[in-house]
Design a protein around this motif. Structure first.
Motif, PDB file in Angstrom:
ATOM      1  N   MET A  72       0.840  -1.206   0.000  1.00  0.00           N
ATOM      2  CA  MET A  72       0.000   0.000   0.000  1.00  0.00           C
ATOM      3  C   MET A  72       0.874   1.255   0.000  1.00  0.00           C
ATOM      4  N   ILE A  73       0.594   2.134  -0.927  1.00  0.00           N
ATOM      5  CA  ILE A  73       1.343   3.392  -1.008  1.00  0.00           C
ATOM      6  C   ILE A  73       0.658   4.420  -0.126  1.00  0.00           C
ATOM      7  N   LYS A  74       1.438   5.061   0.733  1.00  0.00           N
ATOM      8  CA  LYS A  74       0.881   6.040   1.662  1.00  0.00           C
ATOM      9  C   LYS A  74       2.041   6.782   2.318  1.00  0.00           C
ATOM     10  N   PRO A  75       1.904   8.078   2.543  1.00  0.00           N
ATOM     11  CA  PRO A  75       2.955   8.786   3.278  1.00  0.00           C
ATOM     12  C   PRO A  75       3.160   8.156   4.652  1.00  0.00           C
ATOM     13  N   ALA A 105       9.075  11.912  -1.541  1.00  0.00           N
ATOM     14  CA  ALA A 105       7.616  12.035  -1.454  1.00  0.00           C
ATOM     15  C   ALA A 105       7.093  11.236  -0.271  1.00  0.00           C
ATOM     16  N   GLY A 106       5.998  11.701   0.297  1.00  0.00           N
ATOM     17  CA  GLY A 106       5.329  10.950   1.348  1.00  0.00           C
ATOM     18  C   GLY A 106       6.144  10.798   2.619  1.00  0.00           C
ATOM     19  N   TYR A 107       6.922  11.809   2.956  1.00  0.00           N
ATOM     20  CA  TYR A 107       7.797  11.762   4.128  1.00  0.00           C
ATOM     21  C   TYR A 107       7.161  12.579   5.247  1.00  0.00           C
ATOM     22  N   LEU A 108       6.688  11.911   6.290  1.00  0.00           N
ATOM     23  CA  LEU A 108       6.030  12.610   7.389  1.00  0.00           C
ATOM     24  C   LEU A 108       6.910  12.575   8.636  1.00  0.00           C
ATOM     25  N   ASP A 118      -8.918  13.402   5.494  1.00  0.00           N
ATOM     26  CA  ASP A 118      -7.558  13.069   5.881  1.00  0.00           C
ATOM     27  C   ASP A 118      -7.169  11.622   5.598  1.00  0.00           C
ATOM     28  N   GLY A 119      -8.092  10.845   5.077  1.00  0.00           N
ATOM     29  CA  GLY A 119      -7.767   9.455   4.735  1.00  0.00           C
ATOM     30  C   GLY A 119      -7.406   8.621   5.943  1.00  0.00           C
ATOM     31  N   THR A 120      -8.080   8.884   7.072  1.00  0.00           N
ATOM     32  CA  THR A 120      -7.684   8.210   8.307  1.00  0.00           C
ATOM     33  C   THR A 120      -8.609   7.051   8.689  1.00  0.00           C
ATOM     34  N   GLU A 154     -10.556   0.104   6.321  1.00  0.00           N
ATOM     35  CA  GLU A 154     -11.465  -1.030   6.390  1.00  0.00           C
ATOM     36  C   GLU A 154     -10.771  -2.168   7.142  1.00  0.00           C
ATOM     37  N   ASP A 177      -7.528   5.838  12.209  1.00  0.00           N
ATOM     38  CA  ASP A 177      -6.118   6.113  12.488  1.00  0.00           C
ATOM     39  C   ASP A 177      -6.056   7.369  13.356  1.00  0.00           C
ATOM     40  N   PHE A 190      -3.712  10.487  12.998  1.00  0.00           N
ATOM     41  CA  PHE A 190      -3.880  11.525  11.992  1.00  0.00           C
ATOM     42  C   PHE A 190      -5.297  12.078  11.890  1.00  0.00           C
TER      43      PHE A 190
END
Lengths: 280, 98
Positions: free
Chosen positions: B1-4, B21-24, B55-57, B60, B69, B72
């Motif tokens: 799964m791609i996600k920061p 990219a995607g660095y938190l 926020d995509g938190t 499923e 999540d 976030f």
């Protein structure tokens, strides 16, 4: 593409947008539809301000900040660069705000449409320069309070009408243009997916309510975005190869839509009546 | 799964104006004054909350329900409002364990 078919990847995550931000939802969903071969261009605006807080970088795909006025010209450059490298199956997409689109970036957008560059330009419209503190843009609706159109005894809020960007891009003969709302995400997803498969310049204008600037509770964002469509303030429109279609309004009270937002709270009942009646 | 994803510790400054990219480096949990709490019996797994989360938190779970999540989630409450079964309750953070 429905909710279950949508990519589980999150390409816009950990960003610093306000709680309940409509614009960030528009970006998140569009990138989930487009996938990791999307290259995103963001001019100055909320989404670049909340997405790139070095070293906190909230985009998982390739993303870049453009000049405020040069969103579409940077898209043209990225397109040319990727083509020169022989890349295939990518989408050059932008997320520009209403000010970045209708005011500051309109010349570059017009140029890209003129060349019919193969790009997907998405304008997320929160109806003012929210990132810098809620200044009026040319997509701010009539009567709205902003920090540059403060209502008082003389001013009644914004005295200008919202610019019709869809008519402007259509007049240039764009292959595909549509309005959408984050209150109807399935429709928005369908339009982004359809646009990504069309060759040439595509323009999607998505209404993205802003709790901070519009003045409503953060959990109301999706509901207000729905209400705007239902009452006919923001019709869902589509131009495809010169053919126009529009989703009919489902019915709803325009006055109630205005009254839910504190940016219109200074308006008298007569003024609201004049606005909803079409005489202002 | 791609996600920061979250990173901690030192990093090397880039030589130009670009970075991974995607660095938190930070969570957003501190923004929240109320958190979503799911009634798993009422949840039908329609994923409307997941779809509408800015926020995509919302994720499923294996049993076709959802989980949040909380690192976030900003507590905006959109998920509770779009839920057709009213299965999500926004509960004040005060008094809850972190």
């Amino acid at each position: 593409m429905n909710t279950r078919e949508l990519s589980k990847n999150e390409y816009f995550f950990g960003h610093k947008a306000c709680a309940g931000c409509g614009g960030s939802l528009a970006v998140r969903i569009a990138l989930k539809v487009l996938g990791d071969r999307a290259v995103a261009v963001l001019p100055a605006g909320c989404m670049s301000a909340v997405g790139f807080n070095f070293p906190q970088l909230a985009f998982a795909n390739n993303a870049i900040i453009s000049t405020f006025a040069g969103t579409a010209s940077m898209m043209t450059g990225i397109l040319a660069g990727l083509n020169a490298r022989g890349e295939k199956d990518f989408t050059v997409v932008s997320f520009a705000g209403d000010g970045g689109t209708a005011d500051i970036g309109i010349q570059a957008l017009s140029g890209a449409i003129d060349r019919n560059d193969d790009i997907l330009y998405i304008c997320y419209d929160n109806e003012a320069y929210m990132n810098t503190g809620i200044q009026k843009s040319s997509l701010t609706p009539y009567g709205a309070r902003t920090t540059t159109t403060p209502p008082g005894t003389v001013s009644r809020g914004n005295e200008f009408r919202k610019k019709d960007m869809l008519e402007i891009v259509r007049a240039q003969g764009i292959p595909y243009a549509a309005t959408a709302s984050i209150g109807y995400l399935q429709d928005y997803m369908n339009k982004v997916e359809k646009a990504s498969k069309i060759h040439g310049t595509k323009y999607i204008h998505v209404l993205a309510p802003c709790p901070t600037g519009w003045g409503y509770a953060t959990d109301d964002t999706v509901d207000i975005a729905k209400a705007a469509v239902d009452c006919g303030v923001w019709p869902l429109r589509e131009f495809e190869n010169g053919v126009y279609s529009e989703t009919p309004a489902r019915g709803g009270d325009k006055a109630e839509y205005l009254r839910r937002q504190t940016r219109f709270s200074h308006l008298t009942d007569e003024e609201v009546g004049a606005i909803t009646g079409g005489s202002l | 799964m791609i996600k920061p994803t979250l990173h901690s510790g030192e990093f090397t400054y880039p030589e130009g104006t670009y970075f991974q990219a995607g660095y938190l480096t930070q969570k957003n949990a501190g923004w929240r004054t109320a958190r979503p709490v799911l009634d798993t019996n009422a949840c039908v797994g329609c994923l409307q909350c997941y779809l509408h989360c800015p926020d995509g938190t919302i994720l499923e779970t294996d049993d076709k329900k959802v989980t949040f999540d909380l690192d976030f989630c900003k507590g905006c409450g959109i998920c509770a409002k779009v839920c057709p079964k009213n299965a999500i309750a926004m509960t004040p953070e005060r008094g809850l364990s972190q």
